[in-house]
Design a protein around this motif. Structure first.
Motif, short mmCIF file in Angstrom:
data_model
loop_
_atom_site.label_atom_id
_atom_site.label_comp_id
_atom_site.label_asym_id
_atom_site.label_seq_id
_atom_site.Cartn_x
_atom_site.Cartn_y
_atom_site.Cartn_z
N LYS A 91 -6.27 3.84 1.26
CA LYS A 91 -6.53 3.26 2.37
C LYS A 91 -6.58 1.78 2.13
N PRO A 92 -7.22 1.19 1.32
CA PRO A 92 -6.90 -0.30 1.16
C PRO A 92 -5.50 -0.85 0.79
N LEU A 93 -4.64 -0.04 0.72
CA LEU A 93 -3.18 -0.45 0.43
C LEU A 93 -2.51 -0.46 1.74
N LEU A 94 -3.06 0.36 2.67
CA LEU A 94 -2.37 0.58 4.01
C LEU A 94 -2.25 -0.66 4.95
N THR A 95 -3.19 -1.60 4.55
CA THR A 95 -3.37 -2.99 5.12
C THR A 95 -2.61 -3.77 4.66
N LEU A 96 -1.89 -3.76 3.31
CA LEU A 96 -1.04 -4.41 2.95
C LEU A 96 0.64 -4.17 3.01
N PRO A 97 1.31 -5.36 2.72
CA PRO A 97 2.79 -5.11 2.72
C PRO A 97 3.35 -4.18 1.88
N ILE A 98 2.73 -2.87 1.70
CA ILE A 98 3.51 -1.94 0.62
C ILE A 98 4.07 -0.75 1.42
N LYS A 99 5.31 -0.59 1.29
CA LYS A 99 5.74 0.48 2.15
C LYS A 99 5.09 1.69 1.65
N ARG A 100 4.91 2.63 2.71
CA ARG A 100 4.15 3.90 2.40
C ARG A 100 5.08 4.95 1.64
N GLU A 101 6.28 4.80 1.76
CA GLU A 101 7.12 5.49 0.79
C GLU A 101 6.82 5.24 -0.50
N LYS A 102 6.43 4.14 -1.26
CA LYS A 102 6.18 3.60 -2.64
C LYS A 102 5.21 4.64 -2.77
N VAL A 103 4.13 4.53 -2.04
CA VAL A 103 2.70 5.01 -2.35
C VAL A 103 2.79 6.54 -2.60
N VAL A 104 3.75 7.19 -1.75
CA VAL A 104 4.04 8.52 -1.72
C VAL A 104 4.66 8.85 -2.82
N ASN A 105 5.94 8.24 -3.13
CA ASN A 105 6.58 8.54 -4.30
C ASN A 105 5.77 8.56 -5.72
N PHE A 106 4.92 7.37 -5.59
CA PHE A 106 3.84 7.10 -6.91
C PHE A 106 3.00 8.48 -7.07
N VAL A 107 2.28 8.70 -6.18
CA VAL A 107 1.37 9.99 -5.97
C VAL A 107 2.26 11.21 -6.66
N LEU A 108 3.32 11.57 -5.93
CA LEU A 108 4.11 12.76 -6.13
C LEU A 108 4.57 12.64 -7.68
N GLY A 109 5.24 11.33 -8.09
CA GLY A 109 5.53 11.04 -9.25
C GLY A 109 4.61 11.44 -10.49
N LYS A 110 3.45 10.91 -10.14
CA LYS A 110 2.28 10.98 -11.13
C LYS A 110 1.91 12.75 -11.38
N SER A 111 1.95 13.54 -10.32
CA SER A 111 1.59 15.01 -10.42
C SER A 111 2.69 15.44 -11.39
N ALA A 112 3.76 15.09 -11.37
CA ALA A 112 4.94 15.45 -12.41
C ALA A 112 4.52 15.28 -13.97
N LEU A 113 3.60 14.32 -14.03
CA LEU A 113 2.85 14.04 -15.46
C LEU A 113 1.93 14.83 -15.79
N SER A 114 1.56 15.96 -15.04
CA SER A 114 0.34 16.72 -15.10
C SER A 114 0.42 17.92 -16.47
N PHE A 115 -0.76 17.78 -16.90
CA PHE A 115 -0.67 18.61 -18.25
C PHE A 115 -0.25 19.96 -17.99
N PHE A 116 -0.39 20.51 -16.74
CA PHE A 116 -0.04 21.78 -16.36
C PHE A 116 1.47 21.87 -16.45
#
Length: 492
Positions: A91-116
């Motif tokens: 939420k704090p990032l959504l008021t900043l000039p950061i593309k939503r696509e970058k935030v989503v890709n970061f979250v999804l990319g982080k999930s690829a590094l899961s221990f599972f």
């Protein structure tokens, strides 16, 4: 940007009020991780000679691929219950000039590094190396290992799609259980042999590397679906949309018989009835009552008398364990307001104690039909109920004084670990292991009746010294009152 996101997450973790407990929990989880890594390594190394010895007439490589279907089903079910999307405070990032696509890709990319996702590699790579050592084609095995990695990532992103589609429903785990069970049944009764189809597909990739494009395409599709789902939810006002629904209120006048704790009991009962997360405590009461049917009808368990105490503690204390372990975190959303009122903390805790005691009595009465399997079972349930009232209620309340994690009452109820900290894991030791150990020792060295008597005496001692114990627990809560207020103000 990714480096900046990681820096923000690190600060969020280290500055949290639950930092110390999070570190302790992570150390415990690290030991579990090392254990599973060791198990998978042993499995990967021993798999080839084991299959060669068990099925000498078959190719171990082909046999192993025949088990991939069952691994996928099991992995998918386990991930649904235990793996959550590694979200960040966006939420704090959504008021900043950061593309939503970058935030989503970061979250999804982080999930690829899961221990599972890493755990299967500790079995796949040793097995692949063993195959190469035994004169299998190097390029074929290399593409096979790549295919297995892609399948692991497909399961990872498919899990999040299933979770997002079922998150808003009650008993959200039923769809995944039904789908997985149906696929297993279709394969088991050979209506559709998914195991052979998948095995042939994997062997085709090993023989013709061009087919590796198929799992890559599937991975791209499930990633895209995840991206669309998260992108659609990534708005500041997404959590501000209110649901309009009819509320059926009740004045709960019957609680007035409990005197000065009645207002707090009404708050708890309304909280349980109106919110998905605590409502699961009521649903689990049904499961708790029926839990004995997993053991008592089986003649094998009739001679294991120590199990009677375990089942009795669980059956009569399922609500106490499930609801009580999150006291006072259930009230975390308005805890600051509650503490600003002119109320006695002892009354607040007494209402929780009364509610848990009522649940134990009700569950014991509902478990009386188990006498059909023997009078010893009924006696064990009675002793367990007394022990739950006289000991475990205080253990639960005392453990609650260390709770520092806020709970979102509107999240899905089933297998939700949000708000769970080290306290919830550690408190299980005195809740279940202690009474079972005490009963088992008394039963082994003396008799079943002595074991029952010991549990009853421990419970009665707690009931007799109720006032002193509650005073001690109240002082513990008062000492950590402001730490709780500070912790419940945080969202992580």
């Amino acid at each position: 940007m990714i480096k900046h996101f990681l820096d923000l997450e690190w600060k969020q973790f280290t500055r949290s009020a639950s930092f110390g407990k999070s570190v302790a929990l992570k150390i415990i989880m690290a030991f579990f991780a090392l254990y599973f890594i060791a198990m998978f390594l042993i499995l990967g190394v021993a798999m080839y000679p084991l299959l060669k010895e068990t099925l000498p007439e078959k190719d171990p490589f082909v046999v192993f691929n025949g088990f991939v279907f069952f691994w996928i089903l099991g992995d998918l079910v386990l991930r649904f219950f235990f793996q959550k999307l590694p979200v960040m405070s966006v939420k704090p990032l959504l008021t900043l000039p950061i593309k939503r696509e970058k935030v989503v890709n970061f979250v999804l990319g982080k999930s690829a590094l899961s221990f599972f996702n890493f755990l299967p590699l500790f079995a796949i790579i040793p097995f692949g190396i063993t195959l190469i050592v035994n004169d299998y084609d190097v390029s074929s095995i290399a593409f096979w290992m790549l295919a297995m990695v892609l399948i692991t990532l497909i399961i990872n992103y498919l899990n999040f799609i299933i979770e997002s589609l079922t998150a808003e429903t009650e008993l959200a785990f039923l769809p995944i259980i039904i789908v997985a069970g149906s696929l297993f049944a279709l394969n088991h009764f050979e209506i559709i042999n998914f195991a052979d189809v998948l095995s042939n597909g994997i062997l085709a990739i090993a023989n013709n590397p061009l087919f590796i494009l198929v799992p890559i395409a599937i991975l791209a599709v499930v990633y895209y679906f995840n991206f669309k789902i998260l992108r659609k939810k990534l708005f500041l006002d997404s959590s501000l949309k209110s649901k309009v629904q009819e509320v059926h209120a009740s004045n709960m006048e019957w609680t007035r018989f409990f005197g000065d704790v009645a207002p707090f009991m009404q708050l708890d009962l309304k909280l349980i009835w109106r919110n998905k997360r605590p409502k699961s405590s009521l649903m689990l009461m049904v499961f708790g009552v029926l839990y004995g049917l997993f053991f008592y009808p089986n003649p094998v368990y009739q001679d294991m008398e120590f199990l009677f105490a375990f089942v009795g503690i669980f059956v009569t204390g399922i609500f106490l364990i499930n609801f009580g372990q999150f006291i006072p975190a259930w009230d975390s959303g308005y805890y600051k307001m509650l503490m600003s009122q002119n109320i006695k903390y002892k009354q607040y805790l007494k209402s929780k104690y009364t509610l848990m005691t009522m649940s134990v009595i009700i569950l014991f009465v509902l478990s009386i039909p188990y006498v059909y399997f023997g009078w010893k079972i009924l006696l064990a349930h009675f002793a367990a109920a007394i022990y739950n009232i006289g000991v475990n209620t205080y253990v639960i309340l005392l453990g609650g004084s260390f709770n520092r994690k806020k709970i979102d009452l509107n999240q899905r109820a089933a297998f939700n670990f949000q708000g769970t900290g080290a306290v919830q894991w550690i408190i299980g030791l005195p809740l279940l292991i202690l009474p079972i150990g005490v009963f088992a020792l008394a039963n082994y060295f003396f008799s079943f009746e002595i074991g029952i008597l010991v549990l009853i005496l421990l419970g009665l001692a707690g009931i007799i010294f109720h006032q002193k114990i509650m005073t001690f627990i109240t002082n513990k809560y008062l000492a950590s009152k402001y730490k709780m207020i500070d912790a419940f103000d945080q969202d992580n």
